[in-house]
Design an enzyme around this catalytic site. Structure first.
Site, mmCIF file in Angstrom:
data_model
loop_
_atom_site.group_PDB
_atom_site.id
_atom_site.type_symbol
_atom_site.label_atom_id
_atom_site.label_comp_id
_atom_site.label_asym_id
_atom_site.label_seq_id
_atom_site.Cartn_x
_atom_site.Cartn_y
_atom_site.Cartn_z
ATOM 1 C CG ASP A 123 -2.216 0.702 1.066
ATOM 2 O OD1 ASP A 123 -2.194 1.819 0.524
ATOM 3 O OD2 ASP A 123 -3.260 0.162 1.464
ATOM 4 C CG ASP A 169 -7.801 0.807 1.550
ATOM 5 O OD1 ASP A 169 -7.538 0.010 0.629
ATOM 6 O OD2 ASP A 169 -7.369 1.975 1.574
ATOM 7 C CB ALA A 170 -7.992 -5.524 2.855
ATOM 8 C CE LYS A 171 -4.517 0.334 -1.600
ATOM 9 N NZ LYS A 171 -5.133 1.011 -0.431
ATOM 10 N NE ARG A 172 -5.733 -9.056 3.509
ATOM 11 C CZ ARG A 172 -5.563 -8.062 4.385
ATOM 12 N NH1 ARG A 172 -5.162 -6.879 3.986
ATOM 13 N NH2 ARG A 172 -5.767 -8.268 5.673
#
Lengths: 304, 304
Positions: A121, B116-119
């Site tokens: 991120d 909001d984890a952006k996995r």
């Protein structure tokens, strides 16, 4: 007084833990030589797949991991819990993950631990992820996605003797959606060297990042033929290789094209080992599978 | 008997919760119209930045969030906890996250919630992440990284009335490392349309995935001039836009180039709102900042 004494003790424990549970690349190489193995066991624990008798325990996931680890720790140099499988069970899952990493660090400190988390991120957020995996959970390494570039990865690289395993060429079908597209560089290195596949650009660009010595890379075994080219770009780096076994990759092919003077490979196997049996003998059968892998590795190491 | 009654109740609660706390795109659009706002408040809670008096509470992070949410819920249509900031505090942090999402779902069910984890990982792993965020935590949406392609994203898209917010063009400097490189397509759509920047290829390819109607996209506000081109590819999709304020993006520019007939934008602000004051008046000052944003948005909505 009691509180402050407790606090001091706690700080000392943390400091000790941080000093003790980091691992240099050389220590990992030494372990590979000692164990004659470069096996990583993936702890992707699914409650639908573990033996039913474990549900008698308060924490079936941890009990499963503990049994697998105890049965295979002399055959593997690394364990890789996949964070998704813990997060899916919410707070209970996170507790199982914490207990698992603590168990490894306390009982088998020679093991190289990988949080397979695929994070990444903007800078201040990546710093928090690094803190989560390197400090709070005390893993030796974490997997990170490259899409957001330099400032999303460098916060992980800032930790001494902690390792950032960058996704380059993954083992799944979707790897061909973007990773293998040809990219034209926009400046510097890329312009000079012409068009190349995105994953190669990721490898090259990442070498220019601060503390890039702390980088390792995920390279899927299902694409072993790519390894010759990859080794031209990153001859010395360790590669974490998923996809041997269940996903169809061949161990001997990967070693043929990917091994370097320090071995430079961690071959992951998850399902083939941990779900070798769904009965009471699951740990014993897991050991049998791990032993098969280790014996193949031993053979390959002696050929080199 | 008591146990089974408890179990039945629990199952009913879960079913009810799952039915209740999913949100269609139309419901989100309605909320935007009612509140005259398309503001998303980012809950990136750092213990070093929150007012000191909150440390008297058992869970300072949750108390902080609760106060911010209570003070701004009529001005915002969405809250976006950034999972890194919770994971950094281990199990305690995960509990704070769980309490925060439960608090929103129970008290303000009209709010569109974003993890909001952006996995993103191979198929069976992405399924577990989807389960974690859509079922266990019961978020309306989750941010996902595209690097691993189709089979890493489709498991998220399989959930009805849950939304997958794919990283396309992010707001950080590192976005220029890979996202803006020109790629040459290898087949189909890409070949026909020639070389394009990677993030545009991500947008185009993602449209072909199963249940792509459940996709939204992250587009950084610091690159507002790119929005005209982006809207040609995805005219109807919602865009989550970080980088207004602290990272330098302009609200009016983003709206000028990015707004569609249904607004189609969620503008995120984190630090500028939640850390508007570090004193006892933090919630009040957060409301003042949120109100400024909402009033700007209201003005823009009436101009359209």
């Amino acid at each position: 007084m009691i509180v402050s004494k407790f606090l001091v003790n706690w700080i000392l424990v943390c400091k000790f833990a941080h000093t003790y549970f980091s691992m240099t690349t050389q220590q990992l190489i030494n372990q590979i030589k000692i164990k004659k193995s470069f096996l990583c066991v993936g702890l992707d624990v699914d409650l639908n797949k573990i033996p039913k008798h474990l549900f008698a325990f308060e924490d079936p996931i941890f009990e499963f991991n503990k049994a697998i680890i105890d049965a295979t720790h002399d055959l593997a140099v690394s364990y890789k819990p996949n964070t998704a499988f813990y997060e899916a069970y919410g707070i209970k899952g996170w507790i199982s993950l914490q207990k698992t990493i603590n168990y490894i660090n306390e009982n088998y400190p020679e093991i190289f631990t990988i949080a397979d988390a695929k994070r990444g991120d903007i800078g201040n957020t990546s710093s928090m992820y690094a803190k989560a995996f390197f400090e709070d959970l005390n893993f030796d390494s974490v997997t990170v996605a490259p899409y957001m570039g330099k400032d999303s990865v460098e916060p992980f690289l800032a930790f001494q003797n902690k390792h950032t395993i960058l996704l380059a060429l993954t083992s799944n079908e979707g790897a061909f959606d973007f990773q293998t597209l040809n990219v034209e560089g926009t400046s510097g290195e890329a312009e000079r060297s012409g068009a190349k596949e995105l994953y190669k650009q990721v490898l090259e660009t990442s070498k220019t990042w601060k503390n890039s010595g702390n980088l390792m890379y995920v390279i899927g075994a299902t694409k072993a033929e790519y390894l010759t080219e990859i080794r031209k770009i990153i001859p010395d780096s360790f590669l974490l290789v998923p996809g041997v076994g269940a996903q169809g990759g061949s161990l001997s092919e990967v070693c043929k094209y990917g091994m370097n003077a320090n071995v430079g490979l961690l071959i992951n196997s998850s399902r083939a080992i941990i779900y070798a049996s769904s009965g009471n003998d699951f740990a014993e059968k897991a050991r049998e599978e791990a032993l098969k892998m280790q014996q193949e590795m031993r053979k390959i190491l002696f050929q080199v």
